[in-house]
Write a protein that holds these residues in place. Structure first.
Motif, PDB file in Angstrom:
ATOM      1  N   PHE A  51      38.662  47.303  41.464  1.00  0.00           N
ATOM      2  CA  PHE A  51      39.065  48.398  42.354  1.00  0.00           C
ATOM      3  C   PHE A  51      39.218  47.970  43.820  1.00  0.00           C
ATOM      4  CE2 PHE A  51      36.672  51.364  39.185  1.00  0.00           C
ATOM      5  CZ  PHE A  51      37.642  51.112  38.228  1.00  0.00           C
ATOM      6  N   PRO A  52      38.293  47.201  44.409  1.00  0.00           N
ATOM      7  CA  PRO A  52      38.463  46.810  45.824  1.00  0.00           C
ATOM      8  C   PRO A  52      39.779  46.069  46.078  1.00  0.00           C
ATOM      9  CG  PRO A  52      36.215  46.359  45.118  1.00  0.00           C
ATOM     10  CD  PRO A  52      36.988  46.732  43.890  1.00  0.00           C
ATOM     11  N   ARG A  53      40.132  45.120  45.213  1.00  0.00           N
ATOM     12  CA  ARG A  53      41.383  44.373  45.418  1.00  0.00           C
ATOM     13  C   ARG A  53      42.603  45.271  45.193  1.00  0.00           C
ATOM     14  NH1 ARG A  53      41.738  39.320  41.818  1.00  0.00           N
ATOM     15  NH2 ARG A  53      43.734  39.043  42.902  1.00  0.00           N
ATOM     16  N   LEU A  54      42.517  46.182  44.201  1.00  0.00           N
ATOM     17  CA  LEU A  54      43.625  47.114  43.969  1.00  0.00           C
ATOM     18  C   LEU A  54      43.861  47.990  45.194  1.00  0.00           C
ATOM     19  CD1 LEU A  54      42.862  48.265  40.303  1.00  0.00           C
ATOM     20  CD2 LEU A  54      44.825  46.898  41.032  1.00  0.00           C
ATOM     21  N   ILE A  55      42.779  48.468  45.780  1.00  0.00           N
ATOM     22  CA  ILE A  55      42.887  49.356  46.951  1.00  0.00           C
ATOM     23  C   ILE A  55      43.432  48.581  48.153  1.00  0.00           C
ATOM     24  CG2 ILE A  55      41.510  50.643  48.643  1.00  0.00           C
ATOM     25  CD1 ILE A  55      39.793  51.545  46.140  1.00  0.00           C
ATOM     26  N   ALA A  78      38.074  54.737  38.686  1.00  0.00           N
ATOM     27  CA  ALA A  78      39.180  54.246  39.509  1.00  0.00           C
ATOM     28  C   ALA A  78      39.775  55.350  40.381  1.00  0.00           C
ATOM     29  CB  ALA A  78      40.273  53.643  38.623  1.00  0.00           C
ATOM     30  N   VAL A  79      39.953  56.538  39.793  1.00  0.00           N
ATOM     31  CA  VAL A  79      40.549  57.653  40.547  1.00  0.00           C
ATOM     32  C   VAL A  79      39.665  58.025  41.733  1.00  0.00           C
ATOM     33  CG1 VAL A  79      41.193  60.094  40.420  1.00  0.00           C
ATOM     34  CG2 VAL A  79      41.855  58.526  38.584  1.00  0.00           C
ATOM     35  N   ASP A  80      38.361  58.087  41.503  1.00  0.00           N
ATOM     36  CA  ASP A  80      37.409  58.414  42.579  1.00  0.00           C
ATOM     37  C   ASP A  80      37.539  57.423  43.736  1.00  0.00           C
ATOM     38  OD1 ASP A  80      35.003  60.160  40.817  1.00  0.00           O
ATOM     39  OD2 ASP A  80      36.429  58.888  39.763  1.00  0.00           O
ATOM     40  N   GLU A  81      37.626  56.119  43.390  1.00  0.00           N
ATOM     41  CA  GLU A  81      37.684  55.080  44.429  1.00  0.00           C
ATOM     42  C   GLU A  81      38.994  55.151  45.208  1.00  0.00           C
ATOM     43  OE1 GLU A  81      35.071  53.189  45.300  1.00  0.00           O
ATOM     44  OE2 GLU A  81      34.055  54.423  43.805  1.00  0.00           O
ATOM     45  N   PHE A  82      40.102  55.350  44.516  1.00  0.00           N
ATOM     46  CA  PHE A  82      41.385  55.472  45.215  1.00  0.00           C
ATOM     47  C   PHE A  82      41.406  56.710  46.110  1.00  0.00           C
ATOM     48  CE2 PHE A  82      43.337  52.421  42.172  1.00  0.00           C
ATOM     49  CZ  PHE A  82      44.072  51.667  43.068  1.00  0.00           C
ATOM     50  N   GLU A  83      40.849  57.818  45.611  1.00  0.00           N
ATOM     51  CA  GLU A  83      40.805  59.046  46.427  1.00  0.00           C
ATOM     52  C   GLU A  83      39.963  58.847  47.680  1.00  0.00           C
ATOM     53  OE1 GLU A  83      41.579  62.656  43.223  1.00  0.00           O
ATOM     54  OE2 GLU A  83      39.534  62.247  43.885  1.00  0.00           O
ATOM     55  N   PRO A  92      42.266  61.576  35.711  1.00  0.00           N
ATOM     56  CA  PRO A  92      41.005  62.299  35.899  1.00  0.00           C
ATOM     57  C   PRO A  92      39.967  61.457  36.635  1.00  0.00           C
ATOM     58  CG  PRO A  92      41.129  61.440  33.672  1.00  0.00           C
ATOM     59  CD  PRO A  92      42.446  61.116  34.322  1.00  0.00           C
ATOM     60  N   ARG A  93      39.130  62.144  37.417  1.00  0.00           N
ATOM     61  CA  ARG A  93      37.970  61.465  38.003  1.00  0.00           C
ATOM     62  C   ARG A  93      36.996  61.091  36.887  1.00  0.00           C
ATOM     63  NH1 ARG A  93      37.637  66.218  42.383  1.00  0.00           N
ATOM     64  NH2 ARG A  93      39.216  65.444  43.838  1.00  0.00           N
ATOM     65  N   ALA A  94      36.042  60.216  37.224  1.00  0.00           N
ATOM     66  CA  ALA A  94      35.094  59.716  36.217  1.00  0.00           C
ATOM     67  C   ALA A  94      34.352  60.853  35.516  1.00  0.00           C
ATOM     68  CB  ALA A  94      34.102  58.760  36.869  1.00  0.00           C
ATOM     69  N   GLU A  95      33.974  61.888  36.280  1.00  0.00           N
ATOM     70  CA  GLU A  95      33.211  62.990  35.678  1.00  0.00           C
ATOM     71  C   GLU A  95      34.019  63.711  34.609  1.00  0.00           C
ATOM     72  OE1 GLU A  95      34.431  66.191  39.207  1.00  0.00           O
ATOM     73  OE2 GLU A  95      32.363  65.481  39.075  1.00  0.00           O
ATOM     74  N   ALA A  96      35.366  63.733  34.769  1.00  0.00           N
ATOM     75  CA  ALA A  96      36.229  64.374  33.774  1.00  0.00           C
ATOM     76  C   ALA A  96      36.643  63.405  32.673  1.00  0.00           C
ATOM     77  CB  ALA A  96      37.466  64.955  34.456  1.00  0.00           C
ATOM     78  N   ALA A  97      36.797  62.126  33.017  1.00  0.00           N
ATOM     79  CA  ALA A  97      37.161  61.106  32.019  1.00  0.00           C
ATOM     80  C   ALA A  97      36.042  60.920  30.996  1.00  0.00           C
ATOM     81  CB  ALA A  97      37.471  59.781  32.704  1.00  0.00           C
ATOM     82  N   MET A  98      34.863  61.471  31.283  1.00  0.00           N
ATOM     83  CA  MET A  98      33.746  61.452  30.334  1.00  0.00           C
ATOM     84  C   MET A  98      34.143  62.079  28.995  1.00  0.00           C
ATOM     85  SD  MET A  98      30.558  60.727  29.767  1.00  0.00           S
ATOM     86  CE  MET A  98      29.609  60.607  31.291  1.00  0.00           C
ATOM     87  N   ILE A  99      35.176  62.926  29.002  1.00  0.00           N
ATOM     88  CA  ILE A  99      35.623  63.572  27.766  1.00  0.00           C
ATOM     89  C   ILE A  99      36.114  62.522  26.765  1.00  0.00           C
ATOM     90  CG2 ILE A  99      38.069  64.006  28.350  1.00  0.00           C
ATOM     91  CD1 ILE A  99      37.597  66.900  27.266  1.00  0.00           C
TER      92      ILE A  99
END
Length: 422
Positions: A51-55, A78-83, A92-99
């Motif tokens: 994630f750091p290098r992607l950002i 990943a979504v959380d970090e980009f946001e 989805p954020r990690a909390e939603a990707a839990m599905i």
């Protein structure tokens, strides 16, 4: 817009091709991408989980919109970090990707909110799971709780097979930490249907239906794989079933996720089983299916970036979602031996014919070596063709498989056969 797509498989290639068609796309980047994605995007050698290098890369290239395609980075946040870094990002954020990240979570969610699914029990102890297996009705289904590349599901016909499955998943850790917890589920029968849905946290809009072929061998024999082929639409998914699913599965799932403080934005994959007792949810995924994307996206008429932006902005209700009145079939070309042991590095020859007249070649496991395309995975390509109906699309897809050659090429020969024959 400058767009960054995170991922490297056939799904991401299908997304990249659709983004390239959008009137809103300017420059497309893919990380890490593959040899096929390189035809429509600039690939950069950054792993999807870095994630750091992607950002940093996204900042350097003035990326306006990020699409996270793969399950691992979504579940890892990943979504959380980009946001946090100020980017507009689809997924989805990690909390939603839990599905998708926890089958136990998704099963418990369905039970709590009365969403129809198979009966099940969850175990964190191998000994307790084995005790339970002595008193169940067979066949039975064992599911590793976490992400297992689509392979952490075992259908066991006998107690002996189930005991061996517990050993494989929980004791030998074939799927790593994904097997720390296990879901034991009743075996359901009936046609399987996959429905991908765009979601903005409140509104959910299903795409056209699809039907996967998970087993490695013809006649649905052999081991489960990530998918050996797909068709769209499913002839079993009638208007009545779609209406039932909207009221009893899709909308309640969105409400359930909101109720749990985990609003879902992105693509929700709903795996359905059309059982004799009615429609039930097999599984949820938190992203486009692979190879579902390879049959659904070629049929999509709407501008994918307009729809994705509407999901991010919470205005999906304002967007029309349209699909062609046709059919698509995808046949996966795999390395012989997949999903167990197979050779990589085989040089590929691709003849002309793809990219026009409804023929598509999606790269799933390829890379460049010394300027040549070679195999780099178990699933190597998805060969997709469209047609006026499933029969025509199937005939065209199998004809197109002859345009690709590599030494250990393997494919199922019956993708879509059962659906066409009814």
């Amino acid at each position: 817009m400058n767009v960054l797509i995170v991922g490297s498989g056939g799904r991401e290639h299908a997304i990249a091709c659709k983004v390239a068609e959008s009137k809103k796309s300017d420059k497309i980047y893919a990380a890490p991408g593959n040899a096929g994605i390189a035809e429509v995007a600039e690939c950069v050698n950054i792993p999807a989980m870095d994630f750091p290098r992607l950002i940093d890369f996204a900042k350097e290239k003035d990326v306006d919109f990020v699409i996270v395609g793969a399950d691992d980075p979504l579940v890892a946040g990943a979504v959380d970090e980009f946001e946090k870094a100020g980017f507009r990002v689809f997924g989805p954020r990690a909390e939603a990707a839990m599905i998708e990240g926890s089958k136990a979570f998704s099963k418990n969610l369905m039970k709590k909110y009365n969403i129809p699914t198979a009966d099940y029990e969850v175990f964190t102890s191998a000994d307790k799971a084995l005790e339970y297996l002595k008193k169940v009705k067979y066949p039975i289904v064992l599911k590793a709780d976490g992400l297992a590349l689509g392979k952490g599901v075992l259908i066991c016909d006998t107690e002996g097979e189930a005991f061996a499955g517990i050993r494989t998943i929980m004791q030998d850790k074939k799927f790593g930490n994904a097997g720390d917890t296990i879901v034991i589920e009743e075996f359901m029968t009936g046609p399987e249907v996959s429905v991908l849905c765009f979601c903005d946290g409140d509104t959910i809009k299903p795409m056209t239906s699809a039907m996967d072929h998970k087993r490695a061998k013809d006649g649905d024999k052999g081991l489960n794989t990530g998918g050996m082929g797909n068709i769209s639409p499913s002839p079993f998914y009638t208007k009545e079933i779609e209406e039932f699913c909207m009221e009893n599965i899709y909308k309640p799932t969105m409400e359930a996720m909101k109720g749990e403080g985990r609003p879902f934005k992105g693509v929700l994959f709903v795996g359905l089983m059309l059982t004799p007792e009615g429609v039930k949810v097999l599984e949820y995924n938190a992203r486009f299916g692979d190879p579902e994307a390879q049959v659904v996206l070629p049929r999509m008429k709407s501008d994918i970036l307009e729809v994705m932006e509407a999901c991010v902005d919470g205005r999906l209700d304002e967007v029309e979602l349209e699909f062609e009145d046709n059919a698509a079939v995808c046949v996966v070309l795999a390395s012989d031996g997949y999903p167990l042991v197979y050779d990589k590095g085989k040089e590929v020859t691709i003849k002309e014919g793809f990219g026009k007249d409804g023929f598509y070649l999606y790269h799933a496991g390829t890379k460049f070596v010394d300027g040549k395309i070679v195999t780099a995975g178990g699933r190597v390509f998805g060969v997709t063709a469209t047609g006026k109906d499933l029969k025509e699309a199937r005939d065209r897809a199998y004809k197109a498989t002859e345009l690709v050659e590599f030494e250990n090429k393997y494919m199922r020969t019956d993708i879509g056969k059962k659906a066409i024959e009814g």
